[in-house]
Design an enzyme around this catalytic site. Structure first.
Site, PDB file in Angstrom:
ATOM      1  N   SER A 184      53.337  36.553  52.858  1.00  0.00           N
ATOM      2  CA  SER A 184      53.014  37.757  52.107  1.00  0.00           C
ATOM      3  C   SER A 184      53.882  38.959  52.464  1.00  0.00           C
ATOM      4  CB  SER A 184      51.538  38.109  52.300  1.00  0.00           C
ATOM      5  OG  SER A 184      51.230  38.234  53.676  1.00  0.00           O
ATOM      6  N   HIS A 212      50.354  34.266  46.946  1.00  0.00           N
ATOM      7  CA  HIS A 212      51.508  34.874  46.269  1.00  0.00           C
ATOM      8  C   HIS A 212      52.345  33.857  45.498  1.00  0.00           C
ATOM      9  CE1 HIS A 212      50.933  38.840  48.049  1.00  0.00           C
ATOM     10  NE2 HIS A 212      50.545  38.191  49.134  1.00  0.00           N
ATOM     11  N   LYS A 240      45.738  38.320  42.676  1.00  0.00           N
ATOM     12  CA  LYS A 240      47.138  38.753  42.592  1.00  0.00           C
ATOM     13  C   LYS A 240      47.685  38.477  41.193  1.00  0.00           C
ATOM     14  CE  LYS A 240      47.214  39.302  47.380  1.00  0.00           C
ATOM     15  NZ  LYS A 240      47.083  38.701  48.678  1.00  0.00           N
TER      16      LYS A 240
HETATM   17  C1  LIG Z   1      46.127  38.848  49.705  1.00  0.00           C
HETATM   18  C2  LIG Z   1      46.077  37.618  50.523  1.00  0.00           C
HETATM   19  C3  LIG Z   1      44.853  37.022  50.833  1.00  0.00           C
HETATM   20  C4  LIG Z   1      43.539  37.668  50.518  1.00  0.00           C
HETATM   21  O1  LIG Z   1      43.201  37.517  49.183  1.00  0.00           O
HETATM   22  P1  LIG Z   1      42.133  38.540  48.550  1.00  0.00           P
HETATM   23  O2  LIG Z   1      41.681  37.855  47.322  1.00  0.00           O
HETATM   24  O3  LIG Z   1      42.883  39.795  48.292  1.00  0.00           O
HETATM   25  O4  LIG Z   1      41.057  38.725  49.555  1.00  0.00           O
HETATM   26  C5  LIG Z   1      44.866  35.823  51.497  1.00  0.00           C
HETATM   27  N1  LIG Z   1      46.026  35.243  51.874  1.00  0.00           N
HETATM   28  C6  LIG Z   1      47.221  35.798  51.602  1.00  0.00           C
HETATM   29  C7  LIG Z   1      48.462  35.105  52.033  1.00  0.00           C
HETATM   30  C8  LIG Z   1      47.283  37.013  50.928  1.00  0.00           C
HETATM   31  O5  LIG Z   1      48.451  37.577  50.696  1.00  0.00           O
END
Ligand SMILES: *Cc1c(COP(=O)(O)O)cnc(C)c1O
Length: 391
Positions: A184, A212, A240
């Site tokens: 991320s 992502h 996302k």
């Molecule tokens: C954003 C993210 C999460 C968390 O997801 P949410 O739905 O925002 O709680 C988990 N793992 C990774 C790699 C992320 O980038």
């Protein structure tokens, strides 16, 4: 309570001294003005949203959420195991499972909650959790909640993982290996096929976090899809590229059924709202129907990286590592002054001395915005590159 406030104030002073204090900055993302956001009275092109395809502001996705809210209300009303198991969840889970080539899927309240539920349900005393050192905070948090032993392996270092498995595997009942599919904060990809082969050899269970990757890699199917058969635990988020909110796991029917009884963040947390489920389904409709859209964020990231002579982008995330937290904050302020939002990422989100700007590219970014951002990074931030050499 005096001692409580004194404690908080002392901690805040330490954070201030290290330029590591965080503040919430009110940011408005008007639905009819993507990819712009408003901050401090100014309209900025955002390179800090994870809404890679602009679907959180897509008319069809919004309409689906509104229709679901009108029909079913705003909240699930209870844990899914009580009365919160909305019919839309079954549809969403079937869609996710099909899209990720898995037998079944399970939806959680968020991606963070998913990892906090999945890992402790599968690994306990006598087991080992092996996580990439740069894996997302919620993987490490989930591992700590499990009563298993925890080790990190060096970032994307398959040999280090192999040696660890070779020496440690026999001492443990089960081993769970966890990694981001797309990292991320760095935007690089895990070597999923090699990890899957290695885990197969040592009977270790591989989990990839595709937060992502879904929607933006491999025509939207995500980072682990080429090795899907070798990745028994494909976790991800709806928040996302899908533009909604919620998390999921795609796995075998048996694993999903077990988690319904044992994942504490599913059992003891309210189901996600029907509006979020409907939005995610509508977003999947769009992604499945428009493979070209899913390729745009990576194409823009590649274009930007090429202009700056950076290594080729592997995902829509491009980091610009600047070192100190101060340097990252200053660079972010400079870009904001020019109409671009790129939030500074500081420790502990990233390792010490690797504070950075993290650019997230969206299908909705104009080519001229991407070009102008590259110019600013090279010019105003004096990021050392030879634009001519980079073409
Ligand atoms: C954003 C993210 C999460 C968390 O997801 P949410 O739905 O925002 O709680 C988990 N793992 C990774 C790699 C992320 O980038």
């Amino acid at each position: 309570m005096k001692s409580l406030d004194a404690f908080a104030n002392a901690k805040l002073a330490d954070l201030d001294a290290a330029a590591l204090r965080r503040r919430l900055v009110e940011t408005c993302r008007p639905a009819d003005d993507a990819p712009y956001v408003w901050r401090g009275g100014r309209r900025l092109v955002s390179f800090s949203c994870n809404d890679y395809l602009g679907l959180s502001r897509h008319p069809k996705v919004m309409e689906a959420a509104i229709a679901a809210i009108r029909a079913y209300g705003t909240g699930a009303g209870a844990s899914r195991l009580v009365t919160g198991d909305h019919p839309l969840f079954a549809e969403l889970e079937a869609r996710l499972a099909r899209w990720k080539c898995a037998e079944a899927a399970l939806v959680f309240g968020s991606g963070y909650l998913a990892n906090l539920g999945i890992i402790p349900a599968l690994a306990g005393e006598g087991d080992l959790v092996l996580a990439d050192e740069l894996a997302h905070a919620c993987i490490h948090a989930g591992a700590r909640l499990a009563r298993a032993q925890i080790r990190s392996f060096r970032h994307n270092d398959v040999d280090h993982l192999r040696v660890t498995l070779e020496t440690e595997r026999a001492r443990f009942r089960h081993v769970l290996v966890a990694t981001d599919g797309v990292f991320s904060m760095d935007g690089d990809l895990a070597p999923v096929s090699e990890l899957a082969a290695l885990c197969g050899t040592y009977d270790a269970w591989l989990m990839t976090d595709d937060a992502h990757g879904l929607g933006v890699l491999n025509l939207g199917r995500g980072s682990a899809i080429a090795a899907a058969g070798g990745v028994p635990l494909q976790m991800g988020t709806l928040s996302k590229a899908l533009g909604s909110s919620g998390g999921y796991l795609c796995a075998s029917r048996a694993v999903v059924d077990l988690l319904k009884s044992r994942a504490r963040t599913l059992v003891y947390s309210t189901g996600l709202s029907p509006g979020n489920a409907a939005a995610a389904i509508a977003a999947l409709d769009i992604i499945e129907a428009d493979p070209e859209l899913t390729q745009k964020p990576l194409a823009k990231a590649r274009h930007f990286a090429r202009r700056l002579g950076l290594p080729e982008a592997q995902s829509p995330i491009v980091p610009l590592v600047l070192g100190s937290a101060d340097a990252a904050l200053e660079a972010s302020h400079t870009l904001e002054g020019e109409g671009f939002l790129a939030v500074a990422i500081r420790p502990p989100t990233v390792p010490e001395n690797t504070a950075r700007l993290r650019f997230a590219f969206s299908a909705l970014h104009g080519d001229e915005d991407v070009a102008r951002l590259a110019e600013l990074v090279a010019g105003r931030l004096r990021f050392r590159v030879d634009l001519r050499a980079a073409g």
